[in-house]
Design an enzyme around this catalytic site. Structure first.
Site, PDB file in Angstrom:
ATOM      1  N   HIS A  89      43.427  58.732   1.948  1.00  0.00           N
ATOM      2  CA  HIS A  89      44.264  59.640   1.125  1.00  0.00           C
ATOM      3  C   HIS A  89      45.391  58.940   0.271  1.00  0.00           C
ATOM      4  O   HIS A  89      46.532  58.830   0.832  1.00  0.00           O
ATOM      5  CB  HIS A  89      44.906  60.717   2.281  1.00  0.00           C
ATOM      6  CG  HIS A  89      45.544  59.965   3.565  1.00  0.00           C
ATOM      7  ND1 HIS A  89      46.335  58.948   3.789  1.00  0.00           N
ATOM      8  CD2 HIS A  89      45.255  60.357   4.811  1.00  0.00           C
ATOM      9  CE1 HIS A  89      46.461  58.629   4.868  1.00  0.00           C
ATOM     10  NE2 HIS A  89      45.779  59.326   5.769  1.00  0.00           N
ATOM     11  N   ASN A 111      49.191  58.713   0.306  1.00  0.00           N
ATOM     12  CA  ASN A 111      49.969  59.230   1.569  1.00  0.00           C
ATOM     13  C   ASN A 111      49.745  58.099   2.659  1.00  0.00           C
ATOM     14  O   ASN A 111      48.674  57.441   2.641  1.00  0.00           O
ATOM     15  CB  ASN A 111      49.420  60.354   2.002  1.00  0.00           C
ATOM     16  CG  ASN A 111      49.557  61.654   1.046  1.00  0.00           C
ATOM     17  OD1 ASN A 111      48.572  62.128   0.558  1.00  0.00           O
ATOM     18  ND2 ASN A 111      50.860  62.125   0.744  1.00  0.00           N
ATOM     19  N   GLY A 112      50.794  57.578   3.174  1.00  0.00           N
ATOM     20  CA  GLY A 112      50.491  56.623   4.045  1.00  0.00           C
ATOM     21  C   GLY A 112      50.621  55.080   3.746  1.00  0.00           C
ATOM     22  O   GLY A 112      50.007  54.107   4.047  1.00  0.00           O
ATOM     23  N   ARG A 172      57.945  46.527 -10.703  1.00  0.00           N
ATOM     24  CA  ARG A 172      57.410  44.924 -10.419  1.00  0.00           C
ATOM     25  C   ARG A 172      56.493  44.878  -9.209  1.00  0.00           C
ATOM     26  O   ARG A 172      56.400  43.660  -9.071  1.00  0.00           O
ATOM     27  CB  ARG A 172      58.749  44.276 -10.442  1.00  0.00           C
ATOM     28  CG  ARG A 172      59.728  44.341 -11.462  1.00  0.00           C
ATOM     29  CD  ARG A 172      60.909  43.595 -11.557  1.00  0.00           C
ATOM     30  NE  ARG A 172      61.819  43.417 -12.801  1.00  0.00           N
ATOM     31  CZ  ARG A 172      62.828  44.374 -12.807  1.00  0.00           C
ATOM     32  NH1 ARG A 172      63.022  45.210 -12.093  1.00  0.00           N
ATOM     33  NH2 ARG A 172      63.394  44.155 -14.180  1.00  0.00           N
ATOM     34  N   HIS A 181      50.578  67.747  -0.078  1.00  0.00           N
ATOM     35  CA  HIS A 181      50.554  66.007   0.182  1.00  0.00           C
ATOM     36  C   HIS A 181      50.835  65.611  -1.463  1.00  0.00           C
ATOM     37  O   HIS A 181      51.253  64.327  -1.395  1.00  0.00           O
ATOM     38  CB  HIS A 181      49.238  65.569   0.865  1.00  0.00           C
ATOM     39  CG  HIS A 181      48.844  65.873   1.931  1.00  0.00           C
ATOM     40  ND1 HIS A 181      48.707  66.929   2.740  1.00  0.00           N
ATOM     41  CD2 HIS A 181      49.096  64.969   3.163  1.00  0.00           C
ATOM     42  CE1 HIS A 181      48.641  66.777   4.150  1.00  0.00           C
ATOM     43  NE2 HIS A 181      48.860  65.628   4.357  1.00  0.00           N
ATOM     44  N   ASP A 237      41.797  66.209   5.351  1.00  0.00           N
ATOM     45  CA  ASP A 237      42.138  65.447   6.456  1.00  0.00           C
ATOM     46  C   ASP A 237      42.850  66.573   7.365  1.00  0.00           C
ATOM     47  O   ASP A 237      44.137  66.465   7.816  1.00  0.00           O
ATOM     48  CB  ASP A 237      43.628  64.650   5.742  1.00  0.00           C
ATOM     49  CG  ASP A 237      44.238  63.847   6.680  1.00  0.00           C
ATOM     50  OD1 ASP A 237      43.574  63.435   7.897  1.00  0.00           O
ATOM     51  OD2 ASP A 237      45.456  63.743   6.638  1.00  0.00           O
ATOM     52  N   ALA A 297      51.573  66.113   9.358  1.00  0.00           N
ATOM     53  CA  ALA A 297      50.462  65.629  10.345  1.00  0.00           C
ATOM     54  C   ALA A 297      49.103  66.230  10.138  1.00  0.00           C
ATOM     55  O   ALA A 297      48.802  67.192  10.536  1.00  0.00           O
ATOM     56  CB  ALA A 297      50.955  66.263  11.804  1.00  0.00           C
ATOM     57  N   GLY A 298      48.482  65.449   8.932  1.00  0.00           N
ATOM     58  CA  GLY A 298      47.247  66.092   8.342  1.00  0.00           C
ATOM     59  C   GLY A 298      47.422  67.254   7.759  1.00  0.00           C
ATOM     60  O   GLY A 298      48.520  67.655   7.165  1.00  0.00           O
TER      61      GLY A 298
END
Length: 391
Positions: free
Chosen positions: A213, A216-217, A224, A248, A271, A306-307
């Site tokens: 994904h 995300n995460g 830079r 998302h 997801d 959460a997903g």
């Protein structure tokens, strides 16, 4: 022409590998696509006004229908798979979440049986080998460094059905685990990571081929410090997952990815967690609790998305009505590209003679799903579309 084993669908728009055919005819026999064209016959199922696309392939999904693949319960896993099948996903890779290593291994053994039964196409381990700083909806105290021995323990628990492992390559053992996974023929995916640009490039050189994904995460792009996003986007060997649920990612970000990488390198995923196909409420996600409100899944402490509650029929509809993708582009990202990544493109992922009769029928005006066929059997709809899913 329609028997228990042979069916012809006529009059539909067909999205084929080499383009879109209007008023097409597709013949199905023995659970496979037997050919195209030919003279119409009285027994043909009339699909005028509908569009036929290949069944969707989801690389990354945690559950649905109120059920979770991380439950370690076969009945729950079957319910989750059935829920997504009813929304067009004919090929599912079941995703776990972070837990104790032995518990995740136990879950993998249960899921492996469903792969062997033909329900699932494989297992994806998301966690516990991810960054504390980017863990999202994974329990921080259960995270582990990606020591190759621990990674191998989970892969072995899947009994040859591990398809993908998401890990943070900057952690101790990360690059060695990527190399090991590549050697084993298991997809190494970069995700839930704090890696910088150079480390991400090293992971790709070591054999990582998927971005879990994207955006995300992981750190955002800085002028830079381009970070992992730029490294993953610019390398043609990498397929990037995107969650096209309107939560998302902003639509302009999806447009940027498609203009940069192209549909052949994008896999639209769900997801999804257990609330997919359900209403608002409280749901488990591994050892954590999730509250779904207005279709958005958040940890109950409000700390992270959460997903999702997405299903791939909605992802397809959004792709062509909001995202501006052409039908061939949407099909590539929802079917062809993920099937190729999984090594299943010889049997599914496109409408072609000899492949499984995995297909989705949508209304040509609204792109709303009206029927689903898997391996030649109607899971939703069918003769006369007497069973039609609600909008």
């Amino acid at each position: 022409m329609s028997t228990a084993d042979r069916t012809a669908l006529a009059g539909a728009r067909l999205v084929l590998p080499d383009g879109v055919v209007d008023d097409g005819r597709i013949v199905l026999a023995g659970g496979r696509i037997d050919g195209f064209g030919g003279e119409a016959e009285p027994g043909d199922l009339d699909l005028a006004g509908y569009t036929v696309v290949p069944g969707f392939v989801d690389l990354h999904v945690h559950g649905g229908g109120g059920a979770s693949y991380a439950s370690g319960n076969a009945e729950e896993a079957l319910l989750a798979a059935r829920t997504h099948l009813e929304h067009g996903t004919t090929t599912t890779v079941a995703s776990t979440v972070t837990g104790e290593i032995d518990e995740v291994a136990r879950q993998a053994a249960v899921l492996a049986e469903l792969v062997e039964d033909g329900v699932l196409a494989g297992i994806h381990f998301e966690g516990p080998f991810i960054s504390h700083n980017r863990c999202g909806a994974h329990r921080p105290d259960l995270l582990r460094y990606p020591d190759p021995a621990l990674v191998r323990k989970l892969v072995d628990a899947a009994r040859g059905h591990a398809r993908m492992v998401t890990l943070a390559p900057e952690l101790p053992g990360g690059l060695d685990s990527v190399r090991m996974l590549a050697d084993l023929g298991v997809i190494a995916a970069v995700g839930h990571t704090d890696a910088d640009y150079a480390t991400t490039l090293a992971a790709i050189e070591a054999g990582a081929t998927v971005a879990t994904h994207l955006f995300n995460g992981m750190p955002g792009i800085a002028h830079r410090a381009p970070g992992p996003i730029v490294a993953l986007l610019e390398d043609e060997r990498v397929v990037v997952e995107l969650i096209n649920d309107g939560v998302h990612l902003h639509p302009s970000v999806l447009d940027l990815v498609y203009r940069t990488a192209g549909a052949a390198r994008v896999a639209l995923i769900t997801d999804a967690m257990g609330a997919a196909g359900m209403g608002d409420g409280l749901y488990p996600l591994g050892p954590l609790q999730v509250e779904v409100k207005d279709g958005i899944a958040m940890l109950t402490d409000g700390s992270s998305i959460a997903g999702s509650t997405l299903t791939l029929d909605r992802a397809f509809q959004r792709a062509v009505t909001i995202g501006g993708l052409t039908l061939p582009e949407a099909v590539r990202s929802l079917s062809t590209t993920p099937a190729r990544l999984l090594g299943l493109d010889g049997t599914t992922g496109s409408l072609a003679t000899g492949k499984h009769a995995d297909l989705v029928v949508v209304d040509s005006a609204s792109y709303r799903l009206v029927a689903v066929m898997r391996r030649g059997r109607w899971a939703v709809g069918g003769e006369g579309f007497d069973v039609v899913r609600p909008a």
